[in-house]
Design a protein around this motif. Sequence first.
Motif, PDB file in Angstrom:
ATOM      1  N   GLU A   1     -45.764  29.897 -10.882  1.00  0.00           N
ATOM      2  CA  GLU A   1     -47.088  29.363 -11.202  1.00  0.00           C
ATOM      3  C   GLU A   1     -47.061  28.053 -11.981  1.00  0.00           C
ATOM      4  O   GLU A   1     -47.727  27.937 -13.022  1.00  0.00           O
ATOM      5  N   PRO A   2     -46.355  27.022 -11.509  1.00  0.00           N
ATOM      6  CA  PRO A   2     -46.482  25.724 -12.178  1.00  0.00           C
ATOM      7  C   PRO A   2     -47.919  25.214 -12.014  1.00  0.00           C
ATOM      8  O   PRO A   2     -48.459  25.194 -10.912  1.00  0.00           O
ATOM      9  N   THR A   3     -48.532  24.815 -13.099  1.00  0.00           N
ATOM     10  CA  THR A   3     -49.981  24.665 -13.141  1.00  0.00           C
ATOM     11  C   THR A   3     -50.400  23.276 -13.598  1.00  0.00           C
ATOM     12  O   THR A   3     -49.767  22.686 -14.473  1.00  0.00           O
ATOM     13  N   VAL A   4     -51.466  22.774 -13.011  1.00  0.00           N
ATOM     14  CA  VAL A   4     -52.107  21.554 -13.499  1.00  0.00           C
ATOM     15  C   VAL A   4     -53.214  21.968 -14.476  1.00  0.00           C
ATOM     16  O   VAL A   4     -54.193  22.595 -14.068  1.00  0.00           O
ATOM     17  N   ILE A   5     -53.019  21.659 -15.750  1.00  0.00           N
ATOM     18  CA  ILE A   5     -54.026  21.974 -16.766  1.00  0.00           C
ATOM     19  C   ILE A   5     -54.395  20.689 -17.505  1.00  0.00           C
ATOM     20  O   ILE A   5     -53.516  19.986 -18.020  1.00  0.00           O
ATOM     21  N   GLN A   6     -55.693  20.388 -17.520  1.00  0.00           N
ATOM     22  CA  GLN A   6     -56.202  19.209 -18.222  1.00  0.00           C
ATOM     23  C   GLN A   6     -57.391  19.624 -19.077  1.00  0.00           C
ATOM     24  O   GLN A   6     -58.019  20.650 -18.838  1.00  0.00           O
ATOM     25  N   ASP A   7     -57.701  18.789 -20.053  1.00  0.00           N
ATOM     26  CA  ASP A   7     -58.831  19.059 -20.933  1.00  0.00           C
ATOM     27  C   ASP A   7     -60.056  18.248 -20.512  1.00  0.00           C
ATOM     28  O   ASP A   7     -60.005  17.443 -19.577  1.00  0.00           O
ATOM     29  N   ASP A   8     -61.135  18.487 -21.226  1.00  0.00           N
ATOM     30  CA  ASP A   8     -62.377  17.709 -21.049  1.00  0.00           C
ATOM     31  C   ASP A   8     -62.972  17.832 -19.655  1.00  0.00           C
ATOM     32  O   ASP A   8     -63.559  16.881 -19.127  1.00  0.00           O
TER      33      ASP A   8
END
Length: 400
Positions: free
Chosen positions: A358-365
């Motif tokens: 599960e390599p994941t793209v996680i970003q804020d805002d």
Amino acid sequence: MVQEQYRIAKEKLDHAATLLEKAGVDSWLVLTREGSDPSMPLLFGIRSFHTAAIFINRNGRHKVISTVSDKGNYEGTGLFAEVIPYYSSLDGVFIQELEKLAPQKLALNISSHDHLCDGLTLGLYLWLEELLGKERLQAIEVSSEEILKELRSVKSPAEIACIQQAIDYTIEIYEEVFSQIVCGMTEIEIGELFVQGMKKRGLSNGLGHPHDPPLVCTVRNGLAHRKPGDHKTIPGDIVIIDFSLKYKEYVSDIARTVYLLQPGETEAPEEIRRAFQTAIEAITTAIDFIRPGVKGYEVDTKARQVIEAAGYPTIRHSTGHQVGRETHDGGTTLGPRRTPPRPAVEGIVQAGEIYAIEPTVIQDDGLPCILVEENVLITDQGAKILSKRQVELVTIACES
């Protein structure tokens, strides 16, 4: 004769005898009371209600010392060469049996790193120390950690069949739910669709209470390990779902990402599609690279490089972990090296292990976040994908 319901336990004990021989350990002692040791379900398939001493022996003739009331439970498994009852006190019977075995090396469930291998309670250890004497115990005791890790990690044929069935049901429920999601549903309502799918099949959640919903997050409202909320979905939402399902005490762990189309859209915006394709590429890279002999952090590095090269923040968690009786099943983890060193990520991948990738793209805002998670079995040739891969973003049309 071993009863069919204890087939997995028999496979595990046969493997244990081989590992004891390889390690030069004479006997492995599991001391338990009221289900205190987490290795009990894996190794024996039963719970001991009273204090019991279980000797797993390298010669394959395993023995139990139990109360009279527990004796029948152990005999009923067909796993043991001898079940020895005790009445008021375990002490004398235990010493007699230990003298017969005369182990030069006695493995105990003690670990500094893995809670699943650290099942010997302090109270029972102190009892053992008082009974044998500190010097004698220290002279023969060794940790069972490496043996127990391998037994938990390397799945037997019957275990693999159970996990595959859990995965198949998980995919089936996902597809059923995707056909029922409509724009305007809350996270709670989407989660309830999964609960209905579990109940209809007589199954339960693999993480938490039996009929807990899975993680359902609208990215707009924050991506975290949280229960579904009353946030209503709207056109343009990214919805992330992470679902673990239990079948015969074995679990799946699969995540999917959904996009709710805005009026006039036939596909997600380019920035969302790019984030999705980056996550998929990282998963593919990890699956293509993972094989027996590589270390956990090496797999993580390969996937992490894909996410970072695309300009996204580095993966905030690990690329993957083992699944089995638990959603996070211990043993080797596909995670980054850190200071101080973590033994789990230095572990070596072995054939027979099952991983969630599960390599994941996680970003804020509120920026696009993507979580896709697949389950794979490690074979001598590499990874065999057990789940039906998500390679396209699931899109759901919203009525204008």
